[in-house]
Design an enzyme around this catalytic site. Structure first.
Site, PDB file in Angstrom:
ATOM      1  CE1 TYR A  54      -3.054  -3.024   0.327  1.00 45.03           C
ATOM      2  CE2 TYR A  54      -3.214  -2.648   2.683  1.00 45.03           C
ATOM      3  CZ  TYR A  54      -3.546  -3.381   1.563  1.00 45.03           C
ATOM      4  OH  TYR A  54      -4.372  -4.474   1.674  1.00 45.03           O
ATOM      5  CG  HIS A 138      -0.753  -8.874   0.379  1.00 42.13           C
ATOM      6  ND1 HIS A 138      -0.314  -7.579   0.253  1.00 42.13           N
ATOM      7  CD2 HIS A 138      -2.077  -8.836   0.078  1.00 42.13           C
ATOM      8  CE1 HIS A 138      -1.319  -6.794  -0.084  1.00 42.13           C
ATOM      9  NE2 HIS A 138      -2.397  -7.551  -0.211  1.00 42.13           N
TER      10      HIS A 138
END
Length: 322
Positions: A54, A138
């Site tokens: 992010y 992830h």
């Protein structure tokens, strides 16, 4: 508060997804990012989720800075491994990956044991924390063999060493998460966008399997990256422009919500939270105002007649929400 699996890590029913703090789609400044976290705290939110992906670490840095004013024992933080950030000499921005930040690093897929440890150490440095509570693998979609053979055992070792308390996987699909639930000893899985008013694919196997095995589920993407928050022709779905058929469906859902005196956002959040396997719903926000809106909508009751009309009209399958 609900414990994640058998880990003892507790999360509240509503958490803050911090992708927007990494300048998802558009930039926010530091003060707006910090105000977002402060608003979440004011509204009783104590679970915060982030990732190196992010904003090339920007989300982690901002989240950690904002949380430093609070007692570490009072909040839960999760981050993710699988994308290692290596310094890059290139110029330009990261908008190709969805983040309005300079391209100071490049992402390297790495689910090796060494990569997992190195990535977590770098995350702790950016967060400025001595520990995180939950670590997810992830998006191992295209790296399943390495994730199961090396990445997952590395997380097990970190948990046994007490470095982290809960481990799992976070993905935008339900099928591989179901495999994690069945074939490993994860505490929790984070399923983004696959148990929503527009997509109930997680209901087929993942959610019932998790409930049977005592694995917690965190639902991310309750608004399917924007379409269920405010359906317009410019809305996004799964991080790209929403296709016409799904926009039409979202508008139909909104019309039913309006008729029953509720809102589409309230219904979207309530739907995700309704399943007994779901421990928490992560809502993304980029401002204090968005946090307050999410908290208000999450607390608002949604009439039974609304759900009944959705089922009768075919906008939801029979039995949903669970």
């Amino acid at each position: 508060m609900t414990a994640l699996g058998r880990s003892g890590v507790e999360v509240g029913p509503l958490g803050l997804g911090a992708a927007a703090l990494g300048n998802l789609y558009t930039a926010v400044d530091d003060e707006q990012a910090y105000a977002t976290v402060r608003a979440a705290w004011q509204r009783g939110i104590r679970y915060f989720d982030t990732a190196p992906h992010y904003g090339l670490g920007l989300s982690e840095r901002r989240l950690g800075a904002a949380l430093r004013e609070y007692d570490r024992a009072r909040f839960t933080v999760s981050t993710k491994v699988g994308r290692r950030l290596d310094p890059a000499d290139g110029t330009g921005d990261d908008l190709a990956h969805g983040f309005a930040v300079p391209a100071t690093h490049r992402r390297v897929w790495d689910f090796t044991a060494d990569g997992v440890r190195r990535t977590l150490e770098a995350s702790l440095d950016r967060l400025g924390l001595d520990r995180v509570d939950v670590v997810y693998l992830h998006d191992p979609d295209d790296h399943a063999e390495q994730a199961f053979r090396e990445g997952y055992p590395a997380l097990e070792r970190l948990r046994s060493e007490g470095v982290v308390r809960a481990i799992g996987a976070g993905m935008n699909q339900a099928e591989m998460l179901t495999r994690f639930v069945r074939d490993t000893d994860v505490d929790v899985v984070l399923c983004a966008g696959r148990y929503t008013l527009l997509d109930q694919s997680a209901a087929a196997e993942l959610l019932p399997e998790a409930a049977r095995r005592g694995v917690s589920v965190v639902i991310g993407g309750p608004f399917n990256s924007g379409l269920l928050a405010d359906p317009t022709p410019e809305s996004t779905y799964n991080y790209t422009r929403a296709p016409g058929d799904l926009l039409d469906r979202a508008l139909r859902l909104k019309a039913v919500a309006d008729r029953h005196g509720t809102t589409l956002r309230a219904a979207a959040l309530a739907f995700c939270a309704a399943h007994p396997a779901v421990a928490s719903v992560l809502a993304g926000a980029r401002s204090a105002a968005e946090v307050h809106d999410c908290a208000d909508r999450f607390a608002a009751p949604v009439p039974d007649a609304f759900w009944r009309e959705l089922r009768e009209s075919g906008l939801l399958p029979p039995g949903e929400p669970a």
